[in-house]
Design an enzyme around this catalytic site. Structure first.
Site, mmCIF file in Angstrom:
data_model
loop_
_atom_site.group_PDB
_atom_site.id
_atom_site.type_symbol
_atom_site.label_atom_id
_atom_site.label_comp_id
_atom_site.label_asym_id
_atom_site.label_seq_id
_atom_site.Cartn_x
_atom_site.Cartn_y
_atom_site.Cartn_z
ATOM 1 N N GLN A 1 10.511 0.553 -0.830
ATOM 2 C CA GLN A 1 9.163 0.986 -1.230
ATOM 3 C C GLN A 1 9.038 2.517 -1.266
ATOM 4 O OE1 GLN A 1 6.747 -0.824 -2.496
ATOM 5 N NE2 GLN A 1 7.714 -2.808 -2.124
ATOM 6 N N SER A 2 10.137 3.217 -1.515
ATOM 7 C CA SER A 2 10.121 4.677 -1.535
ATOM 8 C C SER A 2 9.327 5.218 -2.720
ATOM 9 C CB SER A 2 11.555 5.216 -1.598
ATOM 10 O OG SER A 2 11.563 6.587 -1.891
#
Length: 338
Positions: free
Chosen positions: A75-76
């Site tokens: 989820q960067s």
């Protein structure tokens, strides 16, 4: 601080807005809270990494790169915006994803993982938490070179001296905006993670004689571990700009009470902050960064660190795309987020 000698790509027209938050301020009972909307910067769909990537992409293109390589957690936001920049410039992009929380990466998840697929990431390598990410990215770069590519490695968060120039530029932008608004600020609150944003602002505030206290809220470390990273980043930026300025230790202030139990793992204070800003101002925060940063602003206000008459500027660094991967936590019982 002259940034004109560094190659730069422009992804945003004009300045990001500064808005007063009257409903949120009333709900909190003071201080007077303002917000700088770096969540509305260019590159889909905005965030602080856009500022860093303007200089990193300028450098990459000047060096003839055709493939970007970067890293981040599942989820960067940084990976997503780097990929957006690559698409914009016609480059390929590859990620090394670090599972800091075991089994947390799901290639079919929503949020940013969906965006990776939609925007067309070329390759993703998943490695366990604690992996040497610089070595993992260099291995990926060597593979690209063997294929005749010209890779350009961007560190996690875009946090190096070149990327940090983006937040020197932000400091200059902020100084101009506050002058034109005739609105002094007593504090600026910023997230402190990979250190590029916080370090860039420290350098920009010192170099441009902006005497507003800068308050960092850690999203992954306590001050004893975080502050040296920010100090090192700020000094690297000063050295790159050849200012001759030594960054004093007291210029770096951070608080570490709102990131636990772990980086990216929800907590009740974050849930409250996300709900509170959404339901008072219709502004979205994310669970990993801005939610915990705003939780810090709320917590410091309740402790009396900020006074009711203070004007406090919150730097919104984006990341709302990741909200969709945390729906059950954000909309459920806050105590379930422990």
């Amino acid at each position: 601080m002259d940034l004109s000698r560094f190659p730069r790509r422009q992804y945003t027209e004009g300045f990001s807005a500064i808005e007063f938050l009257p409903n949120f301020t009333r709900a909190l009972g003071g201080p007077k809270v303002w917000i700088k909307r770096d969540d509305m910067l260019g590159l889909a769909p905005g965030g602080n990494k856009t500022r860093k990537l303007e200089f990193l992409m300028g450098d990459a293109l000047a060096k003839g790169a055709d493939t970007l390589i970067t890293c981040g957690a599942p989820q960067s936001n940084h990976c997503r915006i780097t990929l957006s920049a690559a698409v914009k410039e016609g480059l390929k992009c590859r990620f090394v994803i670090e599972e800091r929380v075991p089994n947390s990466y799901d290639p079919n998840a929503s949020g940013n993982n969906f965006m990776y697929r939609l925007l067309g990431v070329e390759a993703i390598t998943v490695v366990p938490g604690g992996t040497n990410m610089a070595e993992a990215m260099e291995k990926m770069a060597a593979e690209a070179r063997s294929q005749g590519r010209k890779p350009y490695i961007i560190p996690g968060g875009g946090s190096n001296a070149v990327g940090g120039l983006g937040y020197v530029a932000c400091a200059q932008e902020l100084q101009q905006q506050l002058f034109e608004m005739g609105q002094p600020m007593d504090y600026v609150v910023v997230g402190s993670g990979s250190s590029g944003t916080h370090g860039g602002l420290v350098a920009g505030f010192l170099g441009n004689n902006i005497r507003i206290p800068l308050v960092g809220i850690g999203v992954s470390r306590d001050p004893s571990d975080q502050n040296p990273l920010v100090l090192k980043e700020a000094q690297a930026i000063m050295d790159l700009l050849q200012t001759g300025i030594r960054v004093p230790q007291e210029a770096v202030v951070s608080h570490g009470d709102w990131w636990r139990p772990k980086y990216s793992v929800p907590n009740p204070a974050m849930v409250e902050a996300v709900q509170m800003l959404a339901r008072t101002e219709a502004i979205l925060l994310d669970p990993v960064y801005t939610g915990k940063i705003m939780a810090g602003l709320i917590g410091l206000s309740r402790k009396g660190f900020f006074k009711p008459e203070d004007n406090v500027l919150f730097l919104h660094t984006g990341g709302a795309t990741a909200l969709h991967a945390y729906e059950s936590v954000i909309l459920g019982d806050p105590l379930a987020a422990k």
